[in-house]
Design a protein around this motif. Structure first.
Motif, short mmCIF file in Angstrom:
data_model
loop_
_atom_site.label_atom_id
_atom_site.label_comp_id
_atom_site.label_asym_id
_atom_site.label_seq_id
_atom_site.Cartn_x
_atom_site.Cartn_y
_atom_site.Cartn_z
N VAL A 63 33.56 48.24 77.04
CA VAL A 63 33.27 48.76 75.94
C VAL A 63 31.88 49.59 76.43
N THR A 64 32.06 50.88 76.18
CA THR A 64 30.74 51.83 76.63
C THR A 64 30.14 52.47 75.14
N VAL A 65 29.21 52.09 75.10
CA VAL A 65 28.47 52.74 73.84
C VAL A 65 27.57 53.88 74.42
N SER A 66 28.05 55.08 74.11
CA SER A 66 26.99 56.16 74.78
C SER A 66 27.30 57.64 73.98
N SER A 67 26.24 58.32 73.81
CA SER A 67 26.46 59.77 73.25
C SER A 67 26.56 60.60 74.48
N LYS A 95 26.22 49.96 69.17
CA LYS A 95 24.87 50.30 69.84
C LYS A 95 25.17 50.19 71.15
N PRO A 96 24.15 51.34 71.76
CA PRO A 96 24.31 51.30 73.49
C PRO A 96 23.95 49.76 74.25
N GLU A 97 23.31 49.10 73.61
CA GLU A 97 23.02 47.43 74.10
C GLU A 97 24.27 46.87 73.89
N ASP A 98 25.32 47.27 73.11
CA ASP A 98 26.70 46.50 72.99
C ASP A 98 27.48 46.93 74.37
N THR A 99 26.95 47.91 75.00
CA THR A 99 27.85 48.16 76.21
C THR A 99 27.98 47.01 77.28
N ALA A 100 29.25 46.65 77.67
CA ALA A 100 29.52 45.22 78.64
C ALA A 100 31.03 45.37 78.79
N VAL A 101 31.32 44.60 79.56
CA VAL A 101 32.75 44.13 79.78
C VAL A 101 33.06 42.94 78.73
N TYR A 102 34.07 43.06 77.96
CA TYR A 102 34.06 42.03 77.15
C TYR A 102 35.48 41.28 77.37
N TYR A 103 35.45 40.00 77.39
CA TYR A 103 36.50 39.00 77.78
C TYR A 103 37.07 38.09 76.77
N CYS A 104 38.17 37.88 76.57
CA CYS A 104 38.91 37.04 75.75
C CYS A 104 38.86 35.81 76.24
N ASN A 105 38.54 34.82 75.42
CA ASN A 105 38.66 33.40 75.89
C ASN A 105 39.49 32.64 74.85
N THR A 106 40.24 31.49 75.31
CA THR A 106 41.00 30.69 74.47
C THR A 106 41.27 29.32 74.91
N ARG A 107 40.88 28.32 74.07
CA ARG A 107 41.07 26.88 74.42
C ARG A 107 42.50 26.57 73.76
N TYR A 146 33.66 36.96 74.67
CA TYR A 146 32.38 36.91 75.40
C TYR A 146 32.04 38.42 76.08
N ARG A 147 30.87 38.40 76.35
CA ARG A 147 30.66 39.99 77.18
C ARG A 147 29.68 39.68 78.15
N GLN A 148 29.84 40.62 79.06
CA GLN A 148 28.91 40.49 80.40
C GLN A 148 28.48 42.30 80.56
N ALA A 149 27.13 42.16 80.45
CA ALA A 149 26.64 43.76 80.89
C ALA A 149 25.94 43.52 82.33
N PRO A 150 26.06 44.60 82.96
CA PRO A 150 25.59 44.69 84.58
C PRO A 150 24.39 44.04 84.50
N GLY A 151 23.98 42.88 85.31
CA GLY A 151 22.86 42.19 85.92
C GLY A 151 22.60 41.34 84.65
N LYS A 152 23.45 40.95 83.84
CA LYS A 152 23.29 39.92 82.72
C LYS A 152 24.26 38.73 82.85
#
Length: 119
Positions: free
Chosen positions: A115-119, A86-98, A37-43
């Motif tokens: 994960v930060t995607v930036s030039s 892509k820059p819109e992939d920038t987020a904190v990525y979380y592993c999840n398991t059941r 899963y991922r979570q971007a700032p404010g989302k």
């Protein structure tokens, strides 16, 4: 107790690639689905990709064709290969398991990797 240890995040330029790993360890009887899963700032946190114990996968529309999820059952590890970032992939990525332990089902989360995607 169960631990999920993530690795592989970082800074990458647009169009680049990263590979995330998440290893589960501890008192585990079996693992069902594993995912990212991922979570971007404010989302809100959103599903990126999931893989079931039988190997079936599903992806968010935004990453289809660019990201690939896989797992190594012998190592209780899930991977996320991310290409054409892509820059819109920038987020904190979380592993999840059941998983199953002590005869019951549980859901665990990793600590997150940036994960930060930036030039």
């Amino acid at each position: 107790q169960v631990q999920l240890v993530e690795s592989g995040g970082g800074l990458v330029q647009p169009g680049g690639s990263l590979r995330l790993s998440c290893a589960a360890s501890g008192s585990i009887e079996s693992i069902n689905a594993m995912g990212w899963y991922r979570q971007a700032p404010g989302k809100q946190r959103e599903l990126v990709a999931r893989i079931s114990s039988d190997g079936s996968t599903n992806y968010a529309d935004s990453v289809k064709g660019r990201f690939t999820i896989s797992r190594d059952n012998a190592k209780n590890t899930v991977y996320l290969q991310m290409n054409s970032l892509k820059p819109e992939d920038t987020a904190v990525y979380y592993c999840n398991t059941r998983l199953r332990r002590s005869g019951a089902q549980y859901v665990y989360w990793g600590q997150g990797t940036q994960v930060t995607v930036s030039s």
